[in-house]
Scaffold this active site. Structure first.
Site, PDB file in Angstrom:
ATOM      1  CE  LYS A 178      -2.380   3.312   2.524  1.00  0.00           C
ATOM      2  NZ  LYS A 178      -1.699   4.355   1.721  1.00  0.00           N
ATOM      3  N   GLY A 231       6.987   5.250   7.916  1.00  0.00           N
ATOM      4  CA  GLY A 231       6.111   6.406   8.051  1.00  0.00           C
ATOM      5  C   GLY A 231       6.252   7.018   9.427  1.00  0.00           C
ATOM      6  CD  GLU A 253      13.639   1.214   9.045  1.00  0.00           C
ATOM      7  OE1 GLU A 253      14.140   2.276   9.455  1.00  0.00           O
ATOM      8  OE2 GLU A 253      14.171   0.110   9.224  1.00  0.00           O
ATOM      9  CG  LEU A 254       8.315   3.931  13.331  1.00  0.00           C
ATOM     10  CD1 LEU A 254       7.809   3.690  14.733  1.00  0.00           C
ATOM     11  CD2 LEU A 254       7.200   3.725  12.304  1.00  0.00           C
ATOM     12  CB  CYS A 287      13.031   9.556   8.086  1.00  0.00           C
ATOM     13  SG  CYS A 287      14.077   8.460   7.111  1.00  0.00           S
ATOM     14  CD  GLU A 387       9.842  13.219  11.349  1.00  0.00           C
ATOM     15  OE1 GLU A 387       8.718  12.823  11.673  1.00  0.00           O
ATOM     16  OE2 GLU A 387      10.599  12.553  10.623  1.00  0.00           O
TER      17      GLU A 387
HETATM   18  P1  NAP Z   1       2.368   8.571   7.593  1.00  0.00           P
HETATM   19  O1  NAP Z   1       1.324   9.612   7.678  1.00  0.00           O
HETATM   20  O2  NAP Z   1       2.628   7.752   8.798  1.00  0.00           O
HETATM   21  O3  NAP Z   1       1.960   7.632   6.362  1.00  0.00           O
HETATM   22  C1  NAP Z   1       2.776   6.596   5.913  1.00  0.00           C
HETATM   23  C2  NAP Z   1       1.913   5.560   5.223  1.00  0.00           C
HETATM   24  O4  NAP Z   1       1.041   4.970   6.183  1.00  0.00           O
HETATM   25  C3  NAP Z   1       1.017   6.145   4.122  1.00  0.00           C
HETATM   26  O5  NAP Z   1       0.912   5.223   3.083  1.00  0.00           O
HETATM   27  C4  NAP Z   1      -0.306   6.289   4.865  1.00  0.00           C
HETATM   28  O6  NAP Z   1      -1.431   6.335   4.033  1.00  0.00           O
HETATM   29  C5  NAP Z   1      -0.291   5.025   5.715  1.00  0.00           C
HETATM   30  N1  NAP Z   1      -1.219   5.022   6.842  1.00  0.00           N
HETATM   31  C6  NAP Z   1      -1.655   6.056   7.592  1.00  0.00           C
HETATM   32  N2  NAP Z   1      -2.525   5.616   8.528  1.00  0.00           N
HETATM   33  C7  NAP Z   1      -2.643   4.273   8.365  1.00  0.00           C
HETATM   34  C8  NAP Z   1      -3.392   3.246   9.009  1.00  0.00           C
HETATM   35  N3  NAP Z   1      -4.212   3.506  10.036  1.00  0.00           N
HETATM   36  N4  NAP Z   1      -3.268   1.985   8.574  1.00  0.00           N
HETATM   37  C9  NAP Z   1      -2.459   1.699   7.543  1.00  0.00           C
HETATM   38  N5  NAP Z   1      -1.728   2.625   6.871  1.00  0.00           N
HETATM   39  C10 NAP Z   1      -1.810   3.896   7.293  1.00  0.00           C
HETATM   40  O7  NAP Z   1       3.772   9.180   7.162  1.00  0.00           O
HETATM   41  P2  NAP Z   1       4.084  10.129   5.921  1.00  0.00           P
HETATM   42  O8  NAP Z   1       3.610  11.486   6.232  1.00  0.00           O
HETATM   43  O9  NAP Z   1       3.629   9.492   4.645  1.00  0.00           O
HETATM   44  O10 NAP Z   1       5.676  10.069   5.912  1.00  0.00           O
HETATM   45  C11 NAP Z   1       6.462  10.874   6.701  1.00  0.00           C
HETATM   46  C12 NAP Z   1       6.944  10.137   7.938  1.00  0.00           C
HETATM   47  O11 NAP Z   1       7.653   8.974   7.534  1.00  0.00           O
HETATM   48  C13 NAP Z   1       7.933  10.950   8.745  1.00  0.00           C
HETATM   49  O12 NAP Z   1       7.660  10.799  10.110  1.00  0.00           O
HETATM   50  C14 NAP Z   1       9.286  10.328   8.388  1.00  0.00           C
HETATM   51  O13 NAP Z   1      10.279  10.514   9.356  1.00  0.00           O
HETATM   52  C15 NAP Z   1       8.900   8.895   8.226  1.00  0.00           C
HETATM   53  N6  NAP Z   1       9.897   8.182   7.421  1.00  0.00           N
HETATM   54  C16 NAP Z   1      10.731   7.318   8.042  1.00  0.00           C
HETATM   55  C17 NAP Z   1      11.716   6.651   7.324  1.00  0.00           C
HETATM   56  C18 NAP Z   1      12.653   5.690   7.994  1.00  0.00           C
HETATM   57  O14 NAP Z   1      13.356   4.973   7.280  1.00  0.00           O
HETATM   58  N7  NAP Z   1      12.719   5.618   9.319  1.00  0.00           N
HETATM   59  C19 NAP Z   1      11.838   6.871   5.956  1.00  0.00           C
HETATM   60  C20 NAP Z   1      10.965   7.765   5.337  1.00  0.00           C
HETATM   61  C21 NAP Z   1       9.987   8.409   6.096  1.00  0.00           C
HETATM   62  P3  NAP Z   1      -2.397   7.653   4.001  1.00  0.00           P
HETATM   63  O15 NAP Z   1      -1.519   8.789   3.689  1.00  0.00           O
HETATM   64  O16 NAP Z   1      -3.387   7.295   2.956  1.00  0.00           O
HETATM   65  O17 NAP Z   1      -3.006   7.815   5.364  1.00  0.00           O
END
Ligand code: NAP
Length: 484
Positions: A178, A231, A253-254, A287, A387
């Site tokens: 997804k 995410g 990976e958060l 991230c 962040e």
């Molecule tokens: P996010 O809001 O957590 O979303 C990530 C993914 O999760 C999206 O596909 C989102 O879909 C999905 N999602 C949200 N709620 C969900 C649920 N209840 N059930 C299943 N899936 C769900 O994060 P983002 O804004 O896309 O990305 C930014 C974050 O990612 C930052 O905090 C960053 O630090 C982190 N990140 C971490 C790494 C690492 O390697 N540690 C790498 C890259 C990014 P929807 O958007 O449709 O809700």
């Protein structure tokens, strides 16, 4: 110019492309122009259930296929990715915004994970343990975990997918992916490449749509044995709680809040160049990007002067233009968050030294924010704790090493931290004391296919990359054989 149909069947289930059952769609926008690129399927539980069934059926054949054969498909996919870097990079820039040169770098990085796991597929070794009792034989046999639910973000829409999918496939797992709603086109292209490389039907499935419904369908299905997620920490915690019902394996990976510490013995030119790259790459939406800088008070002025000189050179604009260094943010909320952090810092006493709201590029239509630097921040400010995920760089000074290390560790995050020093002794000391999964010393680019990437504390569980990344998708079965 990339031509995209106005409505795309973006679900790939058991070897075929589908619209949502309901025919519902969701728009995909170009964040640099605010133009609608296309509409993709807005799907939910039913489509995800079918994708899981397809993956479960395909698992039997895929997991028992000789590793060499799986490996060859991955090698082919790697080559196909590299053959198509320019087109894939254009698609990525169109939906995500980052400059083309960065998008090309991301596609190459995405391909490097596929190559690495094409190699690792052949090295999924077991163990033979010498027994303490005569005649006994003791073996550890690696097994792929089963169907994997992979959920990915928009900030690295290609490499965050291959960093999960490639090791999963190498281990013999099948996948339901997804992607983020902002960047489904890159996800589709990657799936098409794996299919072209010879992946059998059902092995890799893609579902776009309602995150809660898709997530819930993955979490409540017993056949999904592992959730791999990149995410935010908030969503990661939710997935962790809900995974408990089936005791699913998790790889998370958060979020992060990376500090950079610049000591008085650092090579300042290098520190400036790499701090800039770390902070403003992908418009600060990384991230592991620097969220806060701690500079020794004796070099603060020289460092800041050199840094501002370089920040002034950064060209903001549409990622498709060759001369652009900083593209748009992903959406309006992202811009508001950066402004919120800046206003909070200034209200609490920080000094705006470059950029800010007035620098904003009114000639551009998209979600742009100009690179901005503030000085004199303190630990009470939001930018030093939350962040930011945008091009705002706060600088704080310190006197003693301990003060900088304590400040760097004073967070629930633990993804990446960076240090600039020319002292070997100091490097050891600091490296050992920083509570982070990744430490960069005179280096801010630690994300490579051959090494383990991942956070500690609230930045995650598990590793991606290296041989460690393969093990996330492997169960160890212990077999004890007695003798008469
Ligand atoms: P996010 O809001 O957590 O979303 C990530 C993914 O999760 C999206 O596909 C989102 O879909 C999905 N999602 C949200 N709620 C969900 C649920 N209840 N059930 C299943 N899936 C769900 O994060 P983002 O804004 O896309 O990305 C930014 C974050 O990612 C930052 O905090 C960053 O630090 C982190 N990140 C971490 C790494 C690492 O390697 N540690 C790498 C890259 C990014 P929807 O958007 O449709 O809700």
């Amino acid at each position: 110019m990339i031509e995209v149909e106005s409505k795309i069947a973006s679900n790939f289930i058991n070897g075929d492309w589908y619209h949502a059952d309901s025919s519902e769609t969701q728009p995909v926008y170009n964040p640099a122009t605010l133009e609608k690129i296309t509409e993709v399927a807005y799907s939910g539980e039913a489509e995800t259930k079918r994708a899981i069934e397809g993956a479960q059926t395909a698992f039997k054949e895929w997991s028992t296929m000789p590793a060499r054969k799986r490996s060859r498909i991955l090698y082919k996919a790697h080559q196909l990715l590299l053959n198509d870097v320019d087109r894939l990079a254009h698609i990525l820039t169109m939906e995500q915004g980052k400059p083309l040169k960065e998008a090309k770098g991301e596609i190459k990085s995405a391909a490097s994970f596929v190559l690495w796991y094409a190699e690792e597929a052949n090295r999924m070794y077991g163990e033979w343990i010498p027994a303490s009792q005569k005649g006994k034989r003791q073996l550890v046999i690696p097994h792929p975990v089963g169907v994997v639910g992979a959920i990915t973000p928009w900030n690295f829409p290609a490499s965050m997918i291959t960093r999960k999918v490639a090791p999963a496939l190498a281990a013999g797992c099948t996948v339901v992916l997804k992607p983020a709603p902002e960047t489904p086109l890159s996800a589709m292209e990657i799936v098409k490449i794996f299919v072209k490389a010879g992946l059998p039907k059902g092995v890799l499935n893609l579902v776009t749509g309602d995150a809660k419904e898709i997530g819930n369908a993955l979490l409540t299905n017993h056949n999904v044995r592992l959730i791999t997620f990149t995410g935010s920490t908030e969503v990661g915690k939710h997935l962790m709680r809900e995974s408990a019902n089936h005791v699913k394996k998790l790889s998370l990976e958060l979020g992060g809040h990376a500090p950079i510490i610049i000591f008085d013995d650092a090579d300042l030119d290098l520190a400036v160049k790499l701090s800039l790259a770390s902070k403003f790459r992908n418009a600060g939406q990384t991230c592991i990007c620097a969220n806060r800088l701690y500079v020794h008070e004796s070099v603060k002025e020289r460092f800041t002067e050199k840094l501002i000189e370089q920040v002034k050179q950064l060209k903001v604009g549409q990622g498709t233009r060759d001369d652009v260094d900083v593209g748009p943010l992903i959406n309006e909320q992202a811009v508001d968050k950066v402004k919120g952090h800046l206003h909070d810092a200034v209200e609490k006493g920080a000094k705006l030294v470059y950029g800010g709201d007035s620098q904003n590029t009114s000639d551009l239509n998209g979600h742009f924010y100009h690179p901005t630097v503030v000085q004199g921040t303190t630990s009470e400010m939001r930018v030093m704790n939350e962040e930011t995920f945008g091009p705002l760089l706060p600088i704080q000074t310190f006197k003693e090493d301990k003060e900088a290390i304590d400040a760097a560790n004073d967070t629930n995050y633990g993804l990446a931290a960076y240090v600039f020093t020319d002292s070997l002794e100091r490097s050891y000391q600091v490296m050992e004391q920083l509570e982070y999964g990744i430490v960069g010393i005179n280096d801010v680019f630690p994300a490579v296919a051959e090494a383990p990437f991942g956070g500690i504390k609230e930045s995650g569980i598990g590793k991606e990359g290296g041989h460690h990344g393969l093990h996330e998708f492997v169960e160890q079965k212990f077999v004890s054989i007695g003798s008469k």
